[in-house]
Design a protein around this motif. Structure first.
Motif, short mmCIF file in Angstrom:
data_model
loop_
_atom_site.label_atom_id
_atom_site.label_comp_id
_atom_site.label_asym_id
_atom_site.label_seq_id
_atom_site.Cartn_x
_atom_site.Cartn_y
_atom_site.Cartn_z
N ALA A 68 29.14 32.00 64.17
CA ALA A 68 27.84 32.39 64.47
C ALA A 68 27.10 31.41 65.35
CB ALA A 68 27.11 32.21 63.12
N SER A 69 27.45 29.95 65.21
CA SER A 69 26.58 28.94 66.08
C SER A 69 27.22 29.23 67.33
CB SER A 69 26.92 27.59 65.65
OG SER A 69 26.63 27.43 64.39
N SER A 70 28.58 29.44 67.76
CA SER A 70 29.10 29.81 69.07
C SER A 70 28.48 30.98 69.79
CB SER A 70 30.49 29.85 69.03
OG SER A 70 31.18 28.70 68.50
N VAL A 120 18.88 29.51 58.59
CA VAL A 120 18.76 30.77 57.53
C VAL A 120 20.12 31.30 57.34
CG1 VAL A 120 18.09 33.20 57.41
CG2 VAL A 120 16.67 31.32 58.00
N LEU A 121 20.95 31.15 58.19
CA LEU A 121 22.48 31.90 58.11
C LEU A 121 23.09 30.82 57.07
CD1 LEU A 121 24.62 33.78 58.65
CD2 LEU A 121 25.00 32.41 60.75
N GLY A 122 22.96 29.57 57.53
CA GLY A 122 23.59 28.59 56.57
C GLY A 122 23.34 28.48 55.21
N THR A 123 22.01 28.86 55.03
CA THR A 123 21.55 28.88 53.57
C THR A 123 22.19 29.96 52.78
OG1 THR A 123 19.61 27.78 54.00
CG2 THR A 123 19.36 28.92 52.04
N ALA A 124 22.21 31.20 53.57
CA ALA A 124 22.88 32.55 53.04
C ALA A 124 24.06 32.28 52.64
CB ALA A 124 22.66 33.69 53.81
N VAL A 125 24.77 31.40 53.75
CA VAL A 125 26.51 31.37 53.38
C VAL A 125 26.73 30.61 52.13
CG1 VAL A 125 28.42 30.35 54.44
CG2 VAL A 125 27.10 31.72 55.81
N ILE A 126 25.77 29.42 52.04
CA ILE A 126 25.94 28.50 50.95
C ILE A 126 25.68 29.00 49.49
CG2 ILE A 126 25.23 26.35 49.88
CD1 ILE A 126 24.71 25.09 52.61
#
Length: 587
Positions: free
Chosen positions: A52-54, A198-204
């Motif tokens: 996602a970051s890339s 937001v994506l990192g929080t959702a993944v965690i």
């Protein structure tokens, strides 16, 4: 407070989790699923965030390149059409140009920094340090004139020195008649950073929920699998305790249901077989008891007739006299066998009782030794009693005397004319008697078989003294009736030792024996000589003078011994494996 199952008192606390881990199958399954799930979601989350970051950064970079190229191309065209007379005019021109560039993209799209005649032109609160030095070196390089350069940068403002991620685009804008001027566009990545957060929080959160759900599922599955297995274990333990009517509940038709059905079938077959064996054993015990009692009357008649013939044997011819003597001996043996059978039947019926009294076992042993003096002389054995003093215990004197008599008779029978030692010892809780012979011995694997009824190590060997074949079995039952131990040690050619251990008080619990199971003479290096034959000497000398019975041929006092040579005995060989030397009883 009781300790958990499998934990012993005094065990280090750090072994508690290890014991739980080794004893609990659900714990191992749940822990394994938890760890595996955690590793999978961590790796998966890392890969997702990386991809996602890339994607976000690459998209932003392409957008920045196209937008910066368009803005800088428009600025260069404006400069080409401008007329500047002095440096002040150039500064004013670039100030206006910077404002126009910033306004072109919007105040939140990017900021502009330009270096004009050693002065800095900038828009908003952007700090000059936001331009990386490496980017300035590339832009000011004469070989890179007219090229655009883009690089990641840390965006700072005059009010906030904490760098924030951004892209810096730089080029050298040419002003006709004045030369080139460094111009940089700083594109912040605030929106992209918020998107990745937001994506990192959702993944965690998703990963944590997934691990929790997988762990709960593993717990439920392990419970479904382990519960029938535990039920089978409890059923097996119940069967082992004698609850033959216990059965498992059968649910469904899966493998666990078939396991329960198999366990129930096994329990039914065991119950059937055990019931048959109990009935057969009861019939056998009743048969032995009835036959033994029924033989009492004819045996009494036969004994009376045999005694009459034996008393009148001097009036018979030699053949008839010898027959009367043999009849008397065999009647005595038959009566002893009948007595032993009656005693065995009482043990089997569970009606044997003790008549306890405080008895000095030294007196019991000496009385038995004196009674067997003639047998020892005929066998050519020397019986020596080793005692540290009185050994008083609360026992049934008649039964203990019978045990010692059986052990001593067995030792004389197998002594091969070699010395016999009877050891006594005591401690605070127990007394012990050990009968040691140096005869033929037996295999170590036969140490428990010697107590079986009518068992012989060598079936071809004839009894020289007599006996019924039930002596050691009755001795074992007498020892158990006292709450004691009767153990045996033997090696071929090394002889044997039988050890009787009894509690000093009624109901006492034995933890160890005052005498070792392995004979002391095999532990000590010293050697004594008897009639020219060497025998190992015990490590502990007797405290009181031993009671000895001469084993040589009877001669008159003071007369020289018989000219017949004694039967040579092999010297005791050295043993590398003598068994357990400890005094603790594992039996």
């Amino acid at each position: 407070m009781s300790l958990p199952s499998g934990i012993t008192e005094g065990e280090p606390w750090w072994k508690l989790p290890l014991n739980w881990w080794s004893r609990s199958l659900p714990l191992r399954v749940i822990s394994s699923v938890f760890v595996a799930s955690l590793i999978v979601v961590i790796l998966g989350g890392f890969l997702i965030m990386r991809q996602a970051s890339s994607g976000v950064i690459d998209t932003k970079k392409e957008s920045v390149q196209s937008e910066a190229q368009a803005a800088l191309s428009a600025a260069q065209e404006t400069l080409n059409n401008a007329t500047v007379s002095n440096s002040a005019s150039a500064n004013e021109l670039f100030q206006t140009l910077a404002v126009n560039l910033a306004g072109r993209g919007g105040s939140d799209r990017y900021s502009v920094i330009a270096f004009v005649n050693r002065q800095t032109v900038r828009t908003g609160e952007i700090d000059v340090s936001s331009v990386p030095q490496a980017l300035r070196d590339q832009v000011t390089d004469p070989a890179s004139e007219g090229q655009y350069f883009i690089t990641p940068a840390g965006m700072r403002t005059t009010t906030e020195q904490t760098p924030r991620p951004a892209f810096a685009v730089g080029t050298m804008l040419q002003l006709p008649g004045s030369g080139g001027y460094e111009t940089y566009l700083i594109f912040p990545l605030a929106q992209e950073q918020e998107t990745l957060d937001v994506l990192g929080t959702a993944v965690i959160s998703t990963s944590a929920l997934l691990v929790l759900l997988l762990t709960i599922i593993a717990a439920l599955v392990s419970r479904q699998v382990v519960a029938p297995v535990r039920a089978a274990r409890r059923a097996a333990e119940s069967l082992a305790l004698g609850n033959l009517d216990n059965r498992m509940r059968v649910r469904g038709q899966d493998d666990l249901a078939r396991l329960a059905a198999s366990m129930n079938y096994m329990a039914s077959e065991l119950q059937k077989q055990i019931t048959q064996l109990e009935e057969l054993s009861a019939v056998q015990q009743r048969f032995v008891s009835d036959v033994s009692h029924e033989l009492r009357t004819p045996l009494t008649t036969v004994r009376m007739a045999a005694e009459v013939l034996y008393e009148a044997r001097e009036d018979f011819d030699p053949v008839s006299a010898r027959s009367a003597e043999l009849l008397q001996v065999e009647v005595d043996r038959f009566e002893a066998l009948l007595t032993d059978l009656l005693e065995i039947s009482r043990f089997d019926a569970g009606v044997a009782v003790l008549s306890l009294d405080r008895v000095d076992l030294v007196d019991v042993v000496e009385r038995v030794v004196a009674t067997h003096e003639r047998f020892a002389e005929e066998a050519g054995a020397v019986v020596t009693v080793h005692s540290p003093g009185p050994c008083v215990a609360e026992v049934d004197a008649r039964r203990i005397e019978r045990v010692v008599r059986n052990l001593l008779t067995n030792a004389i029978e197998h002594s091969e004319g070699r010395p016999i030692d009877v050891w006594l010892d005591r401690d605070e809780d127990a007394v012990a008697i050990a009968v040691r012979d140096h005869g033929v011995g037996f295999e170590a694997s036969q140490a428990k078989l010697v107590f079986h009824r009518f068992w012989r190590a060598d079936p071809a060997r004839t009894r020289t003294i007599g006996g019924t074949g039930l002596g050691l079995s009755i001795a074992m039952e007498d020892a158990r009736l006292h709450g004691g131990w009767l153990t045996a040690w033997g090696r071929p050619g090394m002889g044997a030792q039988f050890r009787l251990t009894l509690p000093r008080e009624r109901g006492g619990i034995l933890e160890q024996s005052p005498l070792p199971l392995v004979p002391r003479d095999l532990v000590g290096p010293s050697v004594s000589r008897v009639d020219g034959i060497e025998f190992a000497q015990p490590l502990i000398a007797p405290v009181t003078p031993p009671v000895a019975i001469s084993a040589v041929s009877p001669t008159a006092a003071g007369s020289p011994p018989s000219a017949a040579e004694p039967v040579p005995a092999e010297p005791v060989p050295e043993l590398l494996d003598l068994g357990d030397h400890s005094r603790r009883g594992e039996e």
